[in-house]
Design a protein around this motif. Structure first.
Motif: not given
Length: 253
Positions: A21-25, A91-96, A100-103
């Motif tokens: 969530x913070x990544x999106x914000x 925009x955030x999938x690859x970055x996340x 090491x964030x799981x799908x």
């Protein structure tokens, strides 16, 4: 000690979800700034047109009743939520994943963000609708934030309608985004061809059974909260589909 250190080095699942969530914000322009800015621009443009009409008519009293009650300007933001969801996830999938964030955590965090956005937008639009009603339609009996007679509904009903609609289009966008992330353009072609086929088949069935009258009666006689709630199963289907599609997705250039 090593086991304890490893345990504390891996954040708990709720924390990882909240980090998404913070990544999106962290990139608020697409999800928090642009929709409100465009809404404000469309509202100002509509009001300018309304005022020109009022001046040309020699006053609002010379216009037909409910002359400005059927503006569709606010509907743009509902459709745009699909675009917002697609942009946010793509925009955030690859970055996340690079962190090491799981799908699973990425999708759940994104879903939580979309729910929070839905609540925020529903609350903001309902507040503007309440101000609109309190000011007599901005002084000229106009309805931008609650058109088509929605201003006669209670504040809670209007908020629930906006909430359910936002959720539907956010999770539709999430499903589209996961199709793009996993299968790129060919996946989208198949997705929209399939969606079009479903809509055509549904229209064909309604036509051949001569049920358009029943559909119209259902839409006009069913209480608005029930109609809004009827979208929730479809929202859930979109949400589950998005999760299933994303499970095996890999970042692609």
């Amino acid at each position: 000690m090593t086991a304890v250190a490893l345990e504390h080095s891996v954040p708990a699942a709720p924390k990882r979800i909240w980090n998404v969530v913070r990544l999106h914000v962290a990139n608020p322009l697409a999800t928090l700034v642009v929709p409100w800015a465009i809404t404000a621009a469309i509202f100002i443009l509509n009001m300018a047109i309304f005022l020109i009409v009022v001046q040309a008519a020699g006053g609002a009293e010379n216009l037909e009743p409910d002359a400005f009650q059927y503006s569709g300007g606010i509907t743009w933001i509902v459709w745009f939520m699909t675009v917002v969801a697609v942009q946010a996830m793509n925009l955030t999938f690859s970055f996340a994943l690079g962190f090491a964030v799981t799908r699973r955590d990425f999708y759940l965090g994104s879903a939580l963000y979309f729910v929070l956005l839905s609540v925020m937008y529903a609350t903001g639009l309902t507040l503007m609708a309440a101000i609109e009603k309190a000011t007599g339609g901005w002084g000229i009996d106009a309805a931008f934030f609650a058109p088509w007679g929605l201003q006669d509904e209670s504040v809670l009903t209007l908020w629930f309608l906006y909430l359910c609609t936002m959720l539907l289009f956010f999770f539709l966008g999430a499903a589209v985004a996961t199709v793009w992330v996993r299968w790129k353009a060919y996946g989208l072609y198949a997705f929209f061809v399939g969606l079009a086929a479903i809509l055509v088949v549904a229209a064909w069935l309604i036509t051949t059974t001569e049920s358009w009258g029943d559909v119209g009666e259902f839409l006009t006689t069913t209480p608005l909260p029930w109609l809004a709630a009827a979208t929730l199963p479809l929202t859930a289907v979109c949400g589950v589909a998005g999760y299933v599609f994303l499970r095996r997705a890999t970042p692609k250039s």
